[in-house]
Design a protein around this motif. Sequence first.
Motif, PDB file in Angstrom:
ATOM      1  N   LYS A 154      11.046  65.347  81.638  1.00  0.00           N
ATOM      2  CA  LYS A 154      11.296  66.536  80.829  1.00  0.00           C
ATOM      3  C   LYS A 154      12.701  67.039  81.095  1.00  0.00           C
ATOM      4  O   LYS A 154      13.028  67.432  82.219  1.00  0.00           O
ATOM      5  CB  LYS A 154      10.278  67.630  81.182  1.00  0.00           C
ATOM      6  N   VAL A 155      13.555  67.012  80.051  1.00  0.00           N
ATOM      7  CA  VAL A 155      14.935  67.452  80.188  1.00  0.00           C
ATOM      8  C   VAL A 155      15.073  68.927  79.847  1.00  0.00           C
ATOM      9  O   VAL A 155      15.671  69.702  80.593  1.00  0.00           O
ATOM     10  CB  VAL A 155      15.863  66.607  79.298  1.00  0.00           C
ATOM     11  N   GLY A 156      14.546  69.344  78.699  1.00  0.00           N
ATOM     12  CA  GLY A 156      14.681  70.734  78.280  1.00  0.00           C
ATOM     13  C   GLY A 156      14.297  70.903  76.831  1.00  0.00           C
ATOM     14  O   GLY A 156      13.667  70.030  76.226  1.00  0.00           O
ATOM     15  N   ASP A 157      14.699  72.023  76.249  1.00  0.00           N
ATOM     16  CA  ASP A 157      14.270  72.366  74.898  1.00  0.00           C
ATOM     17  C   ASP A 157      15.360  72.247  73.840  1.00  0.00           C
ATOM     18  O   ASP A 157      15.075  72.381  72.649  1.00  0.00           O
ATOM     19  CB  ASP A 157      13.719  73.800  74.880  1.00  0.00           C
ATOM     20  N   SER A 158      16.593  72.021  74.246  1.00  0.00           N
ATOM     21  CA  SER A 158      17.668  71.907  73.275  1.00  0.00           C
ATOM     22  C   SER A 158      17.565  70.586  72.520  1.00  0.00           C
ATOM     23  O   SER A 158      16.868  69.657  72.944  1.00  0.00           O
ATOM     24  CB  SER A 158      19.027  72.003  73.963  1.00  0.00           C
ATOM     25  N   LEU A 159      18.288  70.496  71.394  1.00  0.00           N
ATOM     26  CA  LEU A 159      18.261  69.267  70.606  1.00  0.00           C
ATOM     27  C   LEU A 159      18.792  68.068  71.399  1.00  0.00           C
ATOM     28  O   LEU A 159      18.166  67.000  71.390  1.00  0.00           O
ATOM     29  CB  LEU A 159      19.062  69.459  69.318  1.00  0.00           C
ATOM     30  N   PRO A 160      19.927  68.187  72.124  1.00  0.00           N
ATOM     31  CA  PRO A 160      20.369  67.046  72.930  1.00  0.00           C
ATOM     32  C   PRO A 160      19.361  66.652  74.004  1.00  0.00           C
ATOM     33  O   PRO A 160      19.165  65.464  74.284  1.00  0.00           O
ATOM     34  CB  PRO A 160      21.681  67.543  73.559  1.00  0.00           C
ATOM     35  N   ALA A 161      18.687  67.660  74.596  1.00  0.00           N
ATOM     36  CA  ALA A 161      17.675  67.359  75.612  1.00  0.00           C
ATOM     37  C   ALA A 161      16.513  66.574  75.008  1.00  0.00           C
ATOM     38  O   ALA A 161      16.026  65.598  75.595  1.00  0.00           O
ATOM     39  CB  ALA A 161      17.171  68.659  76.245  1.00  0.00           C
ATOM     40  N   ARG A 162      16.084  66.979  73.821  1.00  0.00           N
ATOM     41  CA  ARG A 162      14.980  66.271  73.151  1.00  0.00           C
ATOM     42  C   ARG A 162      15.381  64.839  72.812  1.00  0.00           C
ATOM     43  O   ARG A 162      14.552  63.918  72.865  1.00  0.00           O
ATOM     44  CB  ARG A 162      14.576  67.023  71.888  1.00  0.00           C
ATOM     45  N   ALA A 163      16.651  64.637  72.433  1.00  0.00           N
ATOM     46  CA  ALA A 163      17.112  63.288  72.104  1.00  0.00           C
ATOM     47  C   ALA A 163      17.054  62.384  73.331  1.00  0.00           C
ATOM     48  O   ALA A 163      16.631  61.215  73.247  1.00  0.00           O
ATOM     49  CB  ALA A 163      18.537  63.334  71.557  1.00  0.00           C
ATOM     50  N   ILE A 164      17.452  62.908  74.501  1.00  0.00           N
ATOM     51  CA  ILE A 164      17.370  62.132  75.738  1.00  0.00           C
ATOM     52  C   ILE A 164      15.912  61.783  76.040  1.00  0.00           C
ATOM     53  O   ILE A 164      15.587  60.649  76.415  1.00  0.00           O
ATOM     54  CB  ILE A 164      17.994  62.927  76.901  1.00  0.00           C
ATOM     55  N   GLU A 165      15.018  62.743  75.876  1.00  0.00           N
ATOM     56  CA  GLU A 165      13.598  62.503  76.127  1.00  0.00           C
ATOM     57  C   GLU A 165      13.040  61.445  75.178  1.00  0.00           C
ATOM     58  O   GLU A 165      12.210  60.609  75.575  1.00  0.00           O
ATOM     59  CB  GLU A 165      12.817  63.807  75.970  1.00  0.00           C
ATOM     60  N   TRP A 166      13.487  61.463  73.925  1.00  0.00           N
ATOM     61  CA  TRP A 166      12.981  60.496  72.941  1.00  0.00           C
ATOM     62  C   TRP A 166      13.336  59.075  73.350  1.00  0.00           C
ATOM     63  O   TRP A 166      12.502  58.175  73.282  1.00  0.00           O
ATOM     64  CB  TRP A 166      13.564  60.815  71.565  1.00  0.00           C
ATOM     65  N   VAL A 167      14.583  58.876  73.782  1.00  0.00           N
ATOM     66  CA  VAL A 167      15.008  57.540  74.214  1.00  0.00           C
ATOM     67  C   VAL A 167      14.157  57.068  75.380  1.00  0.00           C
ATOM     68  O   VAL A 167      13.700  55.918  75.424  1.00  0.00           O
ATOM     69  CB  VAL A 167      16.503  57.548  74.590  1.00  0.00           C
ATOM     70  N   LYS A 168      13.911  57.956  76.338  1.00  0.00           N
ATOM     71  CA  LYS A 168      13.110  57.597  77.507  1.00  0.00           C
ATOM     72  C   LYS A 168      11.670  57.284  77.111  1.00  0.00           C
ATOM     73  O   LYS A 168      11.087  56.287  77.565  1.00  0.00           O
ATOM     74  CB  LYS A 168      13.138  58.751  78.509  1.00  0.00           C
ATOM     75  N   TYR A 199      11.638  47.947  79.767  1.00  0.00           N
ATOM     76  CA  TYR A 199      12.519  48.742  80.611  1.00  0.00           C
ATOM     77  C   TYR A 199      13.805  49.039  79.832  1.00  0.00           C
ATOM     78  O   TYR A 199      14.899  49.053  80.366  1.00  0.00           O
ATOM     79  CB  TYR A 199      12.826  47.984  81.903  1.00  0.00           C
ATOM     80  N   PHE A 200      13.641  49.260  78.534  1.00  0.00           N
ATOM     81  CA  PHE A 200      14.744  49.521  77.613  1.00  0.00           C
ATOM     82  C   PHE A 200      15.238  50.965  77.791  1.00  0.00           C
ATOM     83  O   PHE A 200      14.418  51.870  77.982  1.00  0.00           O
ATOM     84  CB  PHE A 200      14.249  49.308  76.170  1.00  0.00           C
ATOM     85  N   PRO A 201      16.526  51.241  77.734  1.00  0.00           N
ATOM     86  CA  PRO A 201      17.616  50.322  77.403  1.00  0.00           C
ATOM     87  C   PRO A 201      18.242  49.633  78.608  1.00  0.00           C
ATOM     88  O   PRO A 201      19.189  48.879  78.446  1.00  0.00           O
ATOM     89  CB  PRO A 201      18.622  51.240  76.724  1.00  0.00           C
TER      90      PRO A 201
END
Length: 382
Positions: free
Chosen positions: A29-43, A144-146
Amino acid sequence: MKVALVETVSPRHECVNKDFMGGYGWAFKVGDSLPARAIEWVKRWGERLPIMSFGYLAAIFARAGHEVCYTNGVVPDADLALVYATMVDHGVDLAIARRYRAETRARVLFTGPFEGLVDSPDVKDLDRLPFPDWSCFPVHSYSYFPALRQRPFLPVLSSRGCPYTCEYCPYEIIKWRPRSVDNVLDELAYLRARHGLRAFLFRDPIFTLSRRRVVDLVEGMMRRDYRFRWACETRMDCLDVELLGLLRDAGLRVINVAVESASEAVLKGVARKPIPVEHQERILAACDRLGIRATVFYVLGFPEDTRESIEATIGYAKRLNSHVAQFFVYTPFPGTALYERVKGDIAVDDWEKFDCYTPVVRHPLLAPEEILRLKERAFVGY
């Protein structure tokens, strides 16, 4: 007897890995901002690993003559349902166990570290264990992407435990025991023949603890003409530039190491042996030159942390400039020395919040909201 190995599907939106942190699990869990959600999506959509102990259990049951199946929550027709229990999803784990007991004839048991105290002596000779049997598991879904793009991908455990005494780490509870080099090499050959293995992750907490052993292992991989791409985790003071070059020649492309904090005082406060800054910089520079993607772990919110020490850690992470930086929130795991020290200050009664990204202990200087803001800023800024 038919045995069902049960891995429940997490209802959480985070990337949940139930086998990390000594089997207690985490929920990224990174956070609630849009960039944080994008990082979570990749993971969430890139990383999926099987539960290591399930591979071993499947092999042990099969060797004893039992039929084994894997399920991610579908009710199995089995005599025994073995549910893997974690902190981060214990609610759904308990719910599926109750459902199986109500709807099936199966006897339902739990396995994993989050199941009370069990007298279970160490297996002294790990070579006696069969190789993990992944034949009933969805091998082609593991990834184990990326970090590593090749598939099929699987984990490999060449040693267990850790001899260091970091008070917060669940791995230091387990005595370090290695498998023989030939036994590990034979498992890699087996996985290649059985599953077409192309990439793997050494799940050892400190893969390069014994330099002589790891040199023998990777030289054996090259001698047998293994052409895998692989990742490992270790300490930077268990690495040198010459060893990194040899590991790279044998297929190493991703390495996970921990700095934890830029403050020596904070590290000493949790009994972690500091690693000289010059050595950290030398190792990470060598990784860059060799094309090895380095992920560095940091922990924010240790009991000895201040806002200034956390800011310094975030700044130091940017200075080291590793390929990836992973920022955890300090979490006291049951069974560790630090848990015993701070258990009177635990501020939540929900074990699922012990997910490595949520403050669960009353900090003497920092509010939970401030630690979360610093964590999100660390991820997004990096």
